[in-house]
Design a protein around this motif. Structure first.
Motif, mmCIF file in Angstrom:
data_model
loop_
_atom_site.group_PDB
_atom_site.id
_atom_site.type_symbol
_atom_site.label_atom_id
_atom_site.label_comp_id
_atom_site.label_asym_id
_atom_site.label_seq_id
_atom_site.Cartn_x
_atom_site.Cartn_y
_atom_site.Cartn_z
ATOM 1 N N PRO A 271 40.645 37.031 46.630
ATOM 2 C CA PRO A 271 40.212 37.558 47.924
ATOM 3 C C PRO A 271 38.691 37.568 48.019
ATOM 4 O O PRO A 271 37.992 37.570 47.003
ATOM 5 N N HIS A 272 38.174 37.561 49.229
ATOM 6 C CA HIS A 272 36.737 37.656 49.451
ATOM 7 C C HIS A 272 36.239 38.976 48.876
ATOM 8 O O HIS A 272 36.697 40.055 49.267
ATOM 9 N N ALA A 273 35.311 38.904 47.901
ATOM 10 C CA ALA A 273 34.832 40.120 47.229
ATOM 11 C C ALA A 273 33.392 39.918 46.773
ATOM 12 O O ALA A 273 33.130 39.617 45.608
ATOM 13 N N PRO A 274 32.435 40.053 47.691
ATOM 14 C CA PRO A 274 31.025 39.882 47.300
ATOM 15 C C PRO A 274 30.557 41.026 46.408
ATOM 16 O O PRO A 274 30.491 42.175 46.837
ATOM 17 N N ASP A 275 30.295 40.731 45.150
ATOM 18 C CA ASP A 275 29.828 41.726 44.201
ATOM 19 C C ASP A 275 28.999 41.020 43.136
ATOM 20 O O ASP A 275 28.584 39.880 43.320
ATOM 21 N N GLN A 276 28.757 41.680 42.043
ATOM 22 C CA GLN A 276 27.899 41.129 40.996
ATOM 23 C C GLN A 276 28.665 40.336 39.942
ATOM 24 O O GLN A 276 28.085 39.896 38.954
ATOM 25 N N ASN A 277 29.965 40.173 40.144
ATOM 26 C CA ASN A 277 30.757 39.410 39.194
ATOM 27 C C ASN A 277 30.618 37.909 39.450
ATOM 28 O O ASN A 277 30.109 37.482 40.487
ATOM 29 N N HIS A 278 31.117 37.111 38.513
ATOM 30 C CA HIS A 278 31.076 35.659 38.663
ATOM 31 C C HIS A 278 32.300 35.207 39.457
ATOM 32 O O HIS A 278 33.426 35.591 39.165
ATOM 33 N N HIS A 279 32.059 34.378 40.455
ATOM 34 C CA HIS A 279 33.143 33.922 41.321
ATOM 35 C C HIS A 279 33.041 32.397 41.476
ATOM 36 O O HIS A 279 32.552 31.898 42.495
ATOM 37 N N GLY A 280 33.521 31.662 40.480
ATOM 38 C CA GLY A 280 33.394 30.210 40.510
ATOM 39 C C GLY A 280 34.141 29.559 41.658
ATOM 40 O O GLY A 280 33.602 28.705 42.373
ATOM 41 N N THR A 281 35.405 29.949 41.850
ATOM 42 C CA THR A 281 36.201 29.346 42.917
ATOM 43 C C THR A 281 35.658 29.740 44.285
ATOM 44 O O THR A 281 35.554 28.905 45.194
ATOM 45 N N SER A 282 35.285 30.997 44.449
ATOM 46 C CA SER A 282 34.729 31.453 45.724
ATOM 47 C C SER A 282 33.428 30.732 46.043
ATOM 48 O O SER A 282 33.172 30.382 47.208
ATOM 49 N N ALA A 283 32.603 30.504 45.035
ATOM 50 C CA ALA A 283 31.351 29.777 45.246
ATOM 51 C C ALA A 283 31.626 28.347 45.701
ATOM 52 O O ALA A 283 30.934 27.814 46.577
ATOM 53 N N ALA A 284 32.653 27.730 45.119
ATOM 54 C CA ALA A 284 33.007 26.367 45.499
ATOM 55 C C ALA A 284 33.506 26.307 46.941
ATOM 56 O O ALA A 284 33.185 25.379 47.689
ATOM 57 N N VAL A 285 34.304 27.309 47.338
ATOM 58 C CA VAL A 285 34.781 27.372 48.723
ATOM 59 C C VAL A 285 33.604 27.524 49.677
ATOM 60 O O VAL A 285 33.526 26.851 50.718
ATOM 61 N N GLU A 286 32.676 28.398 49.335
ATOM 62 C CA GLU A 286 31.494 28.599 50.179
ATOM 63 C C GLU A 286 30.708 27.302 50.330
ATOM 64 O O GLU A 286 30.279 26.942 51.436
ATOM 65 N N SER B 29 42.906 44.688 29.144
ATOM 66 C CA SER B 29 41.696 44.425 29.939
ATOM 67 C C SER B 29 40.907 43.249 29.393
ATOM 68 O O SER B 29 40.102 42.649 30.104
ATOM 69 N N THR B 30 41.132 42.908 28.117
ATOM 70 C CA THR B 30 40.399 41.812 27.488
ATOM 71 C C THR B 30 41.029 40.439 27.744
ATOM 72 O O THR B 30 40.470 39.431 27.332
ATOM 73 N N SER B 31 42.172 40.412 28.414
ATOM 74 C CA SER B 31 42.845 39.132 28.664
ATOM 75 C C SER B 31 42.291 38.494 29.934
ATOM 76 O O SER B 31 42.524 38.973 31.046
ATOM 77 N N PHE B 32 41.573 37.405 29.789
ATOM 78 C CA PHE B 32 41.053 36.683 30.949
ATOM 79 C C PHE B 32 42.194 36.127 31.796
ATOM 80 O O PHE B 32 42.134 36.141 33.028
ATOM 81 N N ILE B 33 43.238 35.639 31.119
ATOM 82 C CA ILE B 33 44.379 35.098 31.855
ATOM 83 C C ILE B 33 45.052 36.194 32.670
ATOM 84 O O ILE B 33 45.347 36.021 33.862
ATOM 85 N N GLY B 34 45.293 37.331 32.029
ATOM 86 C CA GLY B 34 45.951 38.428 32.721
ATOM 87 C C GLY B 34 45.177 38.910 33.927
ATOM 88 O O GLY B 34 45.743 39.133 35.008
ATOM 89 N N ARG B 35 43.857 39.062 33.776
ATOM 90 C CA ARG B 35 43.061 39.562 34.894
ATOM 91 C C ARG B 35 42.979 38.519 36.011
ATOM 92 O O ARG B 35 42.913 38.869 37.185
ATOM 93 N N TRP B 36 42.996 37.235 35.662
ATOM 94 C CA TRP B 36 43.018 36.199 36.696
ATOM 95 C C TRP B 36 44.356 36.204 37.413
ATOM 96 O O TRP B 36 44.426 36.094 38.645
ATOM 97 N N MET B 37 45.442 36.386 36.658
ATOM 98 C CA MET B 37 46.769 36.379 37.270
ATOM 99 C C MET B 37 47.048 37.650 38.066
ATOM 100 O O MET B 37 48.023 37.709 38.818
ATOM 101 N N ASP B 38 46.188 38.666 37.955
ATOM 102 C CA ASP B 38 46.305 39.825 38.835
ATOM 103 C C ASP B 38 46.203 39.416 40.302
ATOM 104 O O ASP B 38 46.724 40.113 41.182
ATOM 105 N N ILE B 39 45.536 38.288 40.562
ATOM 106 C CA ILE B 39 45.434 37.781 41.933
ATOM 107 C C ILE B 39 46.822 37.528 42.505
ATOM 108 O O ILE B 39 47.073 37.753 43.696
ATOM 109 N N LEU B 40 47.743 37.079 41.645
ATOM 110 C CA LEU B 40 49.085 36.726 42.092
ATOM 111 C C LEU B 40 50.069 37.886 41.964
ATOM 112 O O LEU B 40 51.204 37.782 42.413
ATOM 113 N N ARG B 41 49.656 38.997 41.376
ATOM 114 C CA ARG B 41 50.573 40.122 41.170
ATOM 115 C C ARG B 41 51.214 40.599 42.487
ATOM 116 O O ARG B 41 52.427 40.830 42.532
#
Length: 216
Positions: free
Chosen positions: A76-91, A130-142
């Motif tokens: 989702p659109h979430a402008p913050d201080q985190n890294h957003h590779g896919t969002s940057a590509a869409v922009e 919280s340390t699982s990159f895959i898990g936190r990415w898949m939270d998008i689909l939860r």
């Protein structure tokens, strides 16, 4: 550094590509460099090695702007201080390249979709950490899992349903980006969903009215 010398087999493949493709198209590559890229469409697909969307759609250099990530997800659109590779590509694709189409391309037997299913069903507690990159990415689909989950479905059917939902989820999330919404309303951009059965080489398109998939 942990890096090692470049793999020989990849070097050999590069040399073969250069002899077969580049040498006969030097002028075209020079033009691409001097005039910049003007792709007509952006594809957001999975990074699964079995799904080569560039080859599937017969693209040449300069044709497609491609982003690949786990399970072809757009957050989702979430402008913050985190890294957003896919969002940057869409922009970049929408605001700079002015692409006419964004296509979300899902596929069968997706490892990311399977990971989301197992995590949400309690079969993969390691992905909840919280340390699982895959898990936190898949939270998008939860939320998508919650929408389509049916305890009566067989696993294979459930994974197809969730794979389709991954495409829908990404399209819904794309619509939360203000610049995407503005471009769509202005008639300058269209959004599309597709799902590919790799084993049978069948492609299914999403009907925007029903959000259901049918073979193209």
């Amino acid at each position: 550094m942990l890096a090692q010398p470049f793999p020989n087999y990849l070097h050999d493949r590069f040399r073969a590509w250069k002899l077969a493709k580049y040498d006969d198209s030097r002028a075209w590559y020079a033009r691409l460099m001097s005039e910049g890229q003007h792709p007509r469409a952006m594809l957001i697909s999975c990074c699964d090695s079995r799904l080569d969307t560039v080859s599937i759609f017969g693209a040449e250099p300069g044709d497609l702007f491609v982003v690949r990530n786990i399970a072809n997800l757009v957050p989702p659109h979430a402008p913050d201080q985190n890294h957003h590779g896919t969002s940057a590509a869409v922009e970049y694709a929408v605001n700079v390249l002015k692409v006419a189409h964004i296509v979300i391309v899902g596929h069968s037997n997706c490892g990311g979709v399977e990971a989301c299913h197992d995590m949400c069903s309690g079969a993969a507690p390691e992905l909840e950490k919280s340390t699982s990159f895959i898990g936190r990415w898949m939270d998008i689909l939860r939320p998508g899992y919650d929408r389509v989950h049916d305890e009566k479905e067989e696993r294979e059917v459930a994974l197809v349903s969730l794979g389709h939902e991954a495409v829908r989820t990404s399209l819904r999330n794309l619509a939360t980006f203000p610049f995407v919404e503005e471009s769509v309303k202005a008639g300058m951009l269209t959004l599309h969903g597709a799902w590919i059965d790799i084993a049978n080489a069948d492609m299914y398109g999403m009907d925007p009215a029903t959000e259901q998939f049918s073979r193209l």
